[in-house]
Scaffold this motif. Structure first.
Motif: not given
Length: 230
Positions: A9-22, A76-91
């Motif tokens: 899996a790949m988990f990507i944490f970041g801002d608008s540079i890596v935002d895929v739709g958050n 099951e989609m979470l098992l291959i990874g997801a891209e959350p927003i870094l500033h929202q640490l709790l989620p």
């Protein structure tokens, strides 16, 4: 792991540079879910990416990562990874805890997915360009050096949180030459079409601090298999 995958899996944490739709699900005036965004992407439709086509992460991964806040990032989609927003640490932490919950229910070995998965962190660009440089409450109270120290401390805490939840393979991006970005030249170039040197100098200083802190983290957590700058 799907046959042919190099990592589970790949988990990507970041801002608008890596935002895929958050950003589509946030209450904000800054959006990327309308044309011409996405005109060179799959189906020529805007997805919330701040780009006309693919982001760098879309090239790194075979399948496009779902935004953590989207309807697709569940089960099951979470098992291959997801891209959350870094500033929202709790989620972010809740997301990883959800993976552990999946493991406990017997659906997957989520702890293995977290420890063997790649955790990519991208931060700093929006913190400076869309926050510090345009917010009088910040740039009149903190020097760029002081503000970068705050970001580095947040980064340190974030890495520790990921580590405590089982993450071992972590990569972090450094800042690009911020003063050469078109938006920065327009906003801070005073009518010139040249790069803004003070912004580039701030980025260099930040990257040096980031490298130093990353090396310190690697010494602190001896079994952190990688903490690489990209």
């Amino acid at each position: 792991m799907v046959k042919g995958q190099l990592v589970p899996a790949m988990f990507i944490f970041g801002d608008s540079i890596v935002d895929v739709g958050n950003n589509n699900d946030l209450v904000t005036l800054i959006k990327a879910n309308f044309p011409p965004y996405g005109r060179d992407f799959a189906h020529h439709e805007p997805t919330g990416r701040f780009c006309n086509g693919k982001l760098a992460i879309d090239i790194i991964v075979t399948d496009h990562q779902p935004a953590y806040m989207s309807d697709k990032a569940n089960g099951e989609m979470l098992l291959i990874g997801a891209e959350p927003i870094l500033h929202q640490l709790l989620p972010v932490i809740i997301m990883l805890q959800q993976l552990y919950t999946v493991a406990i229910t017997g659906k997957s070995n989520a702890s293995s997915i977290i420890s063997n998965g790649i955790h990519l962190i991208s931060f700093g660009s929006s913190d400076f360009l869309q926050n510090y440089y345009i917010n009088p409450l910040l740039f009149t109270s903190y020097t760029p050096n002081m503000f970068s120290d705050i970001l580095i401390e947040s980064y340190d805490n974030f890495i520790q949180n990921l580590y405590e939840l089982g993450a071992r393979r972590i990569g972090v991006t450094t800042l690009p030459p911020l003063g050469c970005l078109p938006a920065a030249i327009t906003a801070f170039g005073h009518g010139s079409n040249q790069c803004v040197s003070r912004l580039n100098n701030n980025a260099i200083s930040f990257n040096n601090k980031l490298n130093h802190r990353s090396q310190r983290l690697k010494r602190r957590f001896s079994n952190l298999s990688c903490l690489r700058h990209l």
